[in-house]
Design a protein around this motif. Structure first.
Motif, short mmCIF file in Angstrom:
data_model
loop_
_atom_site.label_atom_id
_atom_site.label_comp_id
_atom_site.label_asym_id
_atom_site.label_seq_id
_atom_site.Cartn_x
_atom_site.Cartn_y
_atom_site.Cartn_z
N PHE A 1 -31.22 -5.35 -45.21
CA PHE A 1 -31.56 -6.76 -45.47
C PHE A 1 -30.60 -7.69 -44.74
O PHE A 1 -31.01 -8.64 -44.07
N ILE A 2 -29.31 -7.40 -44.89
CA ILE A 2 -28.30 -8.28 -44.27
C ILE A 2 -28.41 -8.21 -42.75
O ILE A 2 -28.35 -9.24 -42.07
N LYS A 3 -28.62 -7.00 -42.24
CA LYS A 3 -28.73 -6.80 -40.78
C LYS A 3 -29.88 -7.62 -40.19
O LYS A 3 -29.72 -8.34 -39.21
N TYR A 4 -31.06 -7.54 -40.81
CA TYR A 4 -32.23 -8.23 -40.26
C TYR A 4 -32.17 -9.74 -40.49
O TYR A 4 -32.66 -10.51 -39.68
N LEU B 1 -38.07 -11.57 -46.66
CA LEU B 1 -37.78 -10.26 -46.06
C LEU B 1 -38.28 -9.17 -47.00
O LEU B 1 -37.88 -9.13 -48.17
N THR B 2 -39.17 -8.31 -46.51
CA THR B 2 -39.53 -7.10 -47.26
C THR B 2 -39.54 -5.94 -46.27
O THR B 2 -39.60 -6.14 -45.06
N THR B 3 -39.49 -4.73 -46.78
CA THR B 3 -39.37 -3.55 -45.91
C THR B 3 -40.74 -2.99 -45.54
O THR B 3 -41.76 -3.34 -46.13
N ASN B 4 -40.72 -2.05 -44.57
CA ASN B 4 -41.97 -1.35 -44.20
C ASN B 4 -42.14 -0.06 -44.99
O ASN B 4 -42.82 0.86 -44.56
N LEU B 5 -41.51 0.01 -46.17
CA LEU B 5 -41.64 1.20 -47.03
C LEU B 5 -43.00 1.25 -47.71
O LEU B 5 -43.42 2.30 -48.18
N ASN C 1 -39.78 -8.47 -41.03
CA ASN C 1 -40.08 -7.08 -41.35
C ASN C 1 -38.81 -6.25 -41.22
O ASN C 1 -38.23 -6.14 -40.15
N VAL C 2 -38.37 -5.65 -42.33
CA VAL C 2 -37.15 -4.84 -42.35
C VAL C 2 -37.53 -3.37 -42.16
O VAL C 2 -38.13 -2.77 -43.05
N ASP C 3 -37.20 -2.82 -41.00
CA ASP C 3 -37.61 -1.45 -40.66
C ASP C 3 -36.63 -0.44 -41.28
O ASP C 3 -35.43 -0.49 -41.03
N MET C 4 -37.17 0.49 -42.07
CA MET C 4 -36.33 1.46 -42.78
C MET C 4 -36.42 2.87 -42.18
O MET C 4 -35.88 3.82 -42.75
N SER C 5 -37.11 3.02 -41.04
CA SER C 5 -37.36 4.37 -40.50
C SER C 5 -36.07 5.10 -40.13
O SER C 5 -35.92 6.30 -40.38
#
Length: 391
Positions: A198-201, A331-335, A350-354
């Motif tokens: 979250f902080i990174k994006y 901000l929400t993730t792609n989970l 879009n926060v990528d969690m891959s």
């Protein structure tokens, strides 16, 4: 040290097999790309030994299908050999975009349908895999985690069902209540927080933010999310505030007591950027109410961070609040499944969690500790140092 240069100190549990179900196909493909790239570049004198057989491949994805009959019944099929594999099955129980035919009608898949498909694939493995691990970002039935009166305990039952079928590890993200792991005390259960991502994006998009207690504040929208907000505030060195929902206990509307007002506890937010932290945006009503209250108290910018963006009532209200300057970023993730409409919104990040999931899989496959991955304080401090250096 960059992860690609990680020193191999343990042999893999077994050849790695990745089964992203149809609900998780896009995220699974990204995770696979990370794993293929790392293992190609990784140097080790042991890579040619028999213990590392199948270690370096062009793809770790094992083909699996969950077709359905015209009656709506289904079955699980694994199309390749998985004997001795360390299997990781990925499922997104919130993907409502998938459909199937039921007696000639089109049915959208519900969380129950996705959970059944997961069990079918586990059953199709039929004890041939060396170890079965499930990566279920949104924990199935996690909001039904405790009993109040004559109610079912769905989440606990689901976890027990999976472990009884032979699942060794369950990896989930931001579980509604991590104490559900008490239902399976002898099996691996990890609930992962995407704090660092979250902080990174956010810093990638908002480069001019001042991360200090004079300019920023973390807000919990309710008392249930306090721990999450406290962690954010502590690692960022910020103050924290909280809203609590004042309810009318004399009436019941749609099965619950209606919220009368959101009351705020905390210091002044005037002129500060605020970060509202929660585990999910469902309809989003309470989040938007909190954002409106913060703007009324003269907050400067309002950022909403939630691990899961379900947006069950659509995006019209969010568009309206953005147009009126009530919210600045979401901000929400792609989970979980993200609709093309959501991805096209100017306020959405879009926060990528891959990469994070790939790190967890790689460590588990080597039976390495996950401690450093689960506590991102060091990485967050490094990121904040870079951000302040750029400023």
């Amino acid at each position: 040290m960059i992860y690609e240069e990680k020193t191999i100190e343990t042999i893999p549990v077994g050849p790695l097999g990745l089964i992203p179900l149809k609900s998780c196909a896009e995220l699974g493909a990204k995770v696979n790309e990370w794993l293929v790239a790392w293992r190609k570049e990784r140097e080790s004198e042991h890579k040619s030994t028999i213990a590392f057989a199948g270690y370096q491949r062009d793809s770790y994805i094992v083909e699996a299908q969950t077709p359905r009959f015209g009656s709506g019944e289904g079955k699980g099929m694994i199309k390749e050999s998985i004997r001795g594999d360390d299997l990781y099955i990925m499922v997104d129980v919130c993907n409502y975009n998938l459909t199937y035919s039921l007696c000639g009608m089109t049915n959208h898949m519900s969380p129950d349908d996705h959970f059944q498909d997961l069990k079918r694939v586990i059953a199709a493995a039929a004890g041939k895999a060396r170890r079965i691990n499930v990566i279920m970002p949104f924990l199935y039935e996690s909001r039904q985690h405790r009993r109040s009166g004559r109610e079912s305990l769905d989440c606990a039952l689901a976890l027990q069902e999976l472990t009884n079928m032979g699942v060794e590890n369950i990896i989930t993200f931001d579980a509604h209540d991590p104490r559900v792991q008490n239902a399976i005390p002898l099996k691996g259960f990890e609930t992962v927080q995407p704090t660092y991502q979250f902080i990174k994006y956010l810093l990638k998009e908002e480069t001019s933010l001042d991360i200090d207690s004079g300019h920023m504040m973390v807000i919990s929208p309710d008392e249930g999310g306090m721990n999450r907000a406290v962690y954010f505030a502590n690692v960022l060195g910020l103050d924290m505030g909280m809203f609590y929902k004042r309810r009318d206990y004399t009436r019941i509307v749609d099965g619950r007591n209606p919220i009368v007002a959101h009351e705020f506890l905390g210091s002044s937010v005037e002129g500060k950027d605020v970060l509202i932290i929660d585990d999910m945006i469902s309809s989003g009503e309470s989040m938007l109410e909190v954002a409106k209250e913060l703007k009324r108290r003269k907050a400067r910018k309002v950022f909403i961070c939630a691990t899961f963006g379900l947006f069950t009532n659509g995006l019209a209200k969010f568009d309206e609040y953005y147009a009126n300057g009530m919210i600045d970023r979401i901000l929400t993730t792609n989970l979980v499944y993200q609709s093309p409409t959501l991805l096209s919104r100017p306020y959405y990040i879009n926060v990528d969690m891959s990469k994070y999931i790939a790190l967890i899989i790689d460590n588990l496959n080597h039976d390495d500790s996950l401690s450093e991955l689960l506590d991102p304080a060091k990485r967050i401090n490094k990121l904040l140092g870079k951000h302040r250096g750029r400023q």
